[in-house]
Design a protein around this motif. Structure first.
Motif, mmCIF file in Angstrom:
data_model
loop_
_atom_site.group_PDB
_atom_site.id
_atom_site.type_symbol
_atom_site.label_atom_id
_atom_site.label_comp_id
_atom_site.label_asym_id
_atom_site.label_seq_id
_atom_site.Cartn_x
_atom_site.Cartn_y
_atom_site.Cartn_z
ATOM 1 N N ASP A 1 -24.613 31.991 82.500
ATOM 2 C CA ASP A 1 -25.458 32.330 81.354
ATOM 3 C C ASP A 1 -26.409 31.166 81.049
ATOM 4 O O ASP A 1 -25.968 30.092 80.641
ATOM 5 N N LYS B 1 -26.072 29.512 77.561
ATOM 6 C CA LYS B 1 -24.916 28.629 77.387
ATOM 7 C C LYS B 1 -25.152 27.281 78.056
ATOM 8 O O LYS B 1 -24.792 26.233 77.511
ATOM 9 N N ASP C 1 -22.070 27.574 84.588
ATOM 10 C CA ASP C 1 -22.022 28.844 83.875
ATOM 11 C C ASP C 1 -23.175 29.715 84.345
ATOM 12 O O ASP C 1 -24.256 29.211 84.660
ATOM 13 N N CYS D 1 -18.224 27.261 81.961
ATOM 14 C CA CYS D 1 -18.056 26.187 80.978
ATOM 15 C C CYS D 1 -18.587 26.527 79.591
ATOM 16 O O CYS D 1 -18.321 25.801 78.638
ATOM 17 N N GLY D 2 -19.343 27.607 79.464
ATOM 18 C CA GLY D 2 -19.877 27.950 78.148
ATOM 19 C C GLY D 2 -20.718 26.825 77.585
ATOM 20 O O GLY D 2 -21.595 26.292 78.266
ATOM 21 N N SER D 3 -20.449 26.443 76.366
ATOM 22 C CA SER D 3 -21.216 25.387 75.693
ATOM 23 C C SER D 3 -20.811 23.985 76.104
ATOM 24 O O SER D 3 -21.358 23.011 75.590
ATOM 25 N N HIS E 1 -26.699 25.904 85.856
ATOM 26 C CA HIS E 1 -26.815 27.346 85.684
ATOM 27 C C HIS E 1 -26.697 27.936 87.082
ATOM 28 O O HIS E 1 -27.602 27.799 87.903
ATOM 29 N N ARG F 1 -27.430 25.275 75.866
ATOM 30 C CA ARG F 1 -26.672 24.745 74.732
ATOM 31 C C ARG F 1 -25.808 23.556 75.171
ATOM 32 O O ARG F 1 -25.772 22.525 74.500
ATOM 33 N N ALA F 2 -25.138 23.675 76.313
ATOM 34 C CA ALA F 2 -24.294 22.582 76.812
ATOM 35 C C ALA F 2 -25.130 21.332 77.075
ATOM 36 O O ALA F 2 -24.730 20.216 76.710
ATOM 37 N N HIS G 1 -17.887 22.211 75.803
ATOM 38 C CA HIS G 1 -17.021 21.369 74.980
ATOM 39 C C HIS G 1 -15.860 20.755 75.767
ATOM 40 O O HIS G 1 -15.582 19.559 75.639
ATOM 41 N N GLY H 1 -13.080 31.566 81.436
ATOM 42 C CA GLY H 1 -14.332 31.390 82.156
ATOM 43 C C GLY H 1 -14.451 32.305 83.353
ATOM 44 O O GLY H 1 -14.040 33.469 83.322
#
Length: 146
Positions: free
Chosen positions: A58, A61, A56, A35-37, A79, A64-65, A39, A102
């Motif tokens: 990372d 990330k 995610d 999902c990264g950040s 995570h 940040r999300a 959005h 992803g």
């Protein structure tokens, strides 16, 4: 931060299908692997009344999300390894899985991750994948679960 007003499936904002490709999402459980950040999953939860899980590998990330969208009811960020997380969910408990550049783009064991997706998806669930095809194009694929 407010969730984005549009679901982005390609690297070029405003280009590509919108959420209608996923069908009715109200009340659906949606998982974004990689999902990264956050959005896109934030958009689906906030604008389409879905329940969402963003996963995610990372930790930066995920941090940040959570910072951006952790306040949105019905949305959680984890995570974790996508395959392991999907295997811990009840079989058939997910309506939609998305991977937009992803986890399905980066896994070393695609078959195993696809099996985990299949196990987690409800009958007639949907798997939406966007892969980078080349420098100028992206490949968007929607699969329906049996």
């Amino acid at each position: 931060m407010n969730p984005p007003g549009r679901f982005e499936l390609t690297r070029v904002p405003g280009v590509g299908p919108d959420t209608s490709i996923l069908g009715e999402l109200a009340g659906s459980v949606v998982v974004e692997i990689g999902c990264g950040s956050g959005h896109n999953i934030a958009h689906l939860v906030a604008h389409h009344d879905a329940v969402g899980i963003g996963i995610d590998h990372d930790p930066a990330k995920i941090h940040r999300a959570r910072t951006f969208y952790g306040h949105i009811p019905g949305l959680q960020f984890m995570h974790d390894d996508a395959e392991q997380n999907l295997c811990r969910l009840a079989p058939g408990s997910v309506d939609v899985i998305v991977s937009i550049f992803g986890a399905l783009s980066f896994t070393d064991d695609l078959r195993s991750l696809l099996r985990a997706c299949s196990r987690a998806l409800a009958p007639h669930g949907r798997l939406l994948v966007t892969l980078r095809a080349d420098d100028d194009h992206d490949q968007v694929t929607l699969l329906r679960h049996r």
